[in-house]
Design a protein around this motif. Structure first.
Motif, PDB file in Angstrom:
ATOM      1  N   LEU A 153      -7.637  -1.620   3.623  1.00  0.00           N
ATOM      2  CA  LEU A 153      -7.039  -0.298   2.901  1.00  0.00           C
ATOM      3  C   LEU A 153      -8.072   0.636   2.410  1.00  0.00           C
ATOM      4  O   LEU A 153      -9.399   0.240   2.170  1.00  0.00           O
ATOM      5  CB  LEU A 153      -6.069  -0.764   1.848  1.00  0.00           C
ATOM      6  N   PHE A 157     -10.779  -4.667  -7.110  1.00  0.00           N
ATOM      7  CA  PHE A 157     -11.028  -3.196  -6.932  1.00  0.00           C
ATOM      8  C   PHE A 157     -12.495  -2.708  -7.001  1.00  0.00           C
ATOM      9  O   PHE A 157     -13.231  -3.034  -8.095  1.00  0.00           O
ATOM     10  CB  PHE A 157     -10.211  -2.587  -8.146  1.00  0.00           C
ATOM     11  N   LEU A 182       0.256   1.429  -3.050  1.00  0.00           N
ATOM     12  CA  LEU A 182      -0.475   0.273  -2.640  1.00  0.00           C
ATOM     13  C   LEU A 182       0.104  -0.559  -1.780  1.00  0.00           C
ATOM     14  O   LEU A 182      -0.204  -1.230  -0.572  1.00  0.00           O
ATOM     15  CB  LEU A 182      -1.421  -0.260  -3.733  1.00  0.00           C
ATOM     16  N   ASP A 214      -5.440   4.590  -0.751  1.00  0.00           N
ATOM     17  CA  ASP A 214      -4.202   3.731  -0.803  1.00  0.00           C
ATOM     18  C   ASP A 214      -4.282   2.924  -2.067  1.00  0.00           C
ATOM     19  O   ASP A 214      -3.255   2.546  -2.752  1.00  0.00           O
ATOM     20  CB  ASP A 214      -4.320   2.545   0.332  1.00  0.00           C
ATOM     21  N   VAL A 215      -5.335   3.123  -2.760  1.00  0.00           N
ATOM     22  CA  VAL A 215      -5.605   2.331  -4.048  1.00  0.00           C
ATOM     23  C   VAL A 215      -6.111   3.218  -5.058  1.00  0.00           C
ATOM     24  O   VAL A 215      -6.397   2.675  -6.289  1.00  0.00           O
ATOM     25  CB  VAL A 215      -6.834   1.251  -4.129  1.00  0.00           C
ATOM     26  N   LEU A 235     -10.972  -2.012  -1.450  1.00  0.00           N
ATOM     27  CA  LEU A 235     -11.049  -3.268  -1.959  1.00  0.00           C
ATOM     28  C   LEU A 235     -12.327  -4.147  -1.939  1.00  0.00           C
ATOM     29  O   LEU A 235     -12.992  -4.170  -0.857  1.00  0.00           O
ATOM     30  CB  LEU A 235      -9.588  -3.861  -2.144  1.00  0.00           C
ATOM     31  N   VAL A 245      -3.752   3.160  -8.355  1.00  0.00           N
ATOM     32  CA  VAL A 245      -3.992   1.921  -9.317  1.00  0.00           C
ATOM     33  C   VAL A 245      -5.286   1.905  -9.818  1.00  0.00           C
ATOM     34  O   VAL A 245      -5.543   1.777 -10.936  1.00  0.00           O
ATOM     35  CB  VAL A 245      -3.803   0.649  -8.198  1.00  0.00           C
ATOM     36  N   LEU A 272      -5.715  -6.345   3.253  1.00  0.00           N
ATOM     37  CA  LEU A 272      -6.042  -5.723   2.126  1.00  0.00           C
ATOM     38  C   LEU A 272      -7.563  -5.156   1.929  1.00  0.00           C
ATOM     39  O   LEU A 272      -7.743  -3.935   1.250  1.00  0.00           O
ATOM     40  CB  LEU A 272      -6.190  -6.832   0.776  1.00  0.00           C
ATOM     41  N   TYR A 298       1.727   1.429  -7.991  1.00  0.00           N
ATOM     42  CA  TYR A 298       1.642   0.120  -7.173  1.00  0.00           C
ATOM     43  C   TYR A 298       2.671   0.352  -5.772  1.00  0.00           C
ATOM     44  O   TYR A 298       2.338  -0.456  -4.781  1.00  0.00           O
ATOM     45  CB  TYR A 298       1.964  -1.053  -7.936  1.00  0.00           C
TER      46      TYR A 298
END
Length: 292
Positions: A247, A110, A53, A251-252, A267, A255, A244, A50
């Motif tokens: 991103l 997600f 993120l 970046d994710v 996302l 996670v 968000l 995280y």
């Protein structure tokens, strides 16, 4: 429930994009954004994932982001209700209560490589040689669950027991990894293991699927929402949503790996209606915020 001060098992202030004086209170409420994460995995794994993120979000918003991995589901709801979190990722059922008690508004969840919302499933597992063949056979048996208030690790398995008309001896292990370990170490006769924990454990070589089998699996559950506190300025909430959504997969990705999202995509936007089945589940089970 333990005091909130004791529930923050990890906190890091990310300041790569400048000091608190670089942005005004109107741009960053309180001078920084406080981002809470539910304890669905070992904090030692959650925190570094995280941080990636949070750092990306910090750059997109030009606001320092303070990351907090809380101790339990109830603590996260309480922290947002008391104005100590600005954005937070909740489990689907946790969001149900956060929406009413903390005015949490879902923004994103997600997505897969195509940007579509991902899902996961709850399941109950037993040893391969167990006489238990279905949920009905769990009557009187010991069943390890995750934590009170968990969607896949508490509410849905209990709902399955209720539908089957049986009563198992419930053992709250303290988390998804702990529930799995209770089964693999022979402490219980059955355990909840959701698809996310299963994927993580198999990748780490911590679960030999050939020694166990699932006797029940839930319908797909929409993945965890990242929410914003509803009483914040509407313009700021819109900035967070847009940040968000912009991103990238990198970046994710860390996670996403914990949530069995592979390969990850950007996302995906979500709304309250996305989680309507969880509101219905809470009503059917007669759950209140005290059950989280």
């Amino acid at each position: 429930m333990r005091l909130l001060a004791a529930t923050m098992t990890a906190a890091v202030l990310l300041t790569a994009c400048g000091s608190l004086t670089d942005t005004s209170a109107g741009t960053c409420p309180g001078g920084q954004i406080r981002f809470g994460v539910e304890p669905y995995e070992d904090p030692a794994k959650l925190k570094p994932a995280y941080e990636v993120l949070a750092k990306a979000l910090q750059g997109a918003l030009n606001c320092p982001v303070e990351l907090q991995v809380v101790d339990d589901y109830a603590a996260e709801v309480l922290a947002m209700r008391n104005g100590r979190l600005d954005i937070a990722q909740f489990g689907p059922l946790g969001y149900v209560f956060a929406s009413t008690k903390a005015k949490a508004e879902p923004l994103v969840s997600f997505g897969d490589a195509k940007g579509a919302l991902t899902t996961y499933t709850a399941a109950i597992w037993v040893p391969k040689d167990s006489p238990v063949k279905s949920v009905k056979d769990l009557d009187g048996k010991s069943l390890a669950l995750s934590s009170i208030g968990s969607t896949s690790g508490d509410a849905l398995p209990r709902y399955a027991l209720r539908q089957a008309g049986v009563t198992a001896r419930l053992d709250y292990a303290g988390g998804h990894p702990e529930a799995m370990l209770a089964l693999t170490n022979g402490k219980v006769e059955a355990a909840e293991i959701n698809s996310q924990q299963l994927a993580t454990a198999k990748a780490a070589g911590a679960f030999d699927e050939t020694r166990f089998r699932a006797v029940w699996t839930s319908e797909p559950i929409p993945n965890d929402p990242i929410t914003v506190r509803g009483d914040l300025d509407p313009a700021f909430k819109d900035r967070v949503r847009k940040a968000l959504l912009q991103l990238g997969p990198a970046d994710v990705a860390k996670v996403g790996a914990l949530l069995d999202v592979d390969p990850p995509g950007p996302l995906a936007a979500v709304t309250k209606d996305t989680y309507r089945p969880l509101f219905d589940l809470a009503a059917t089970l007669g759950l209140t915020e005290e059950d989280v």
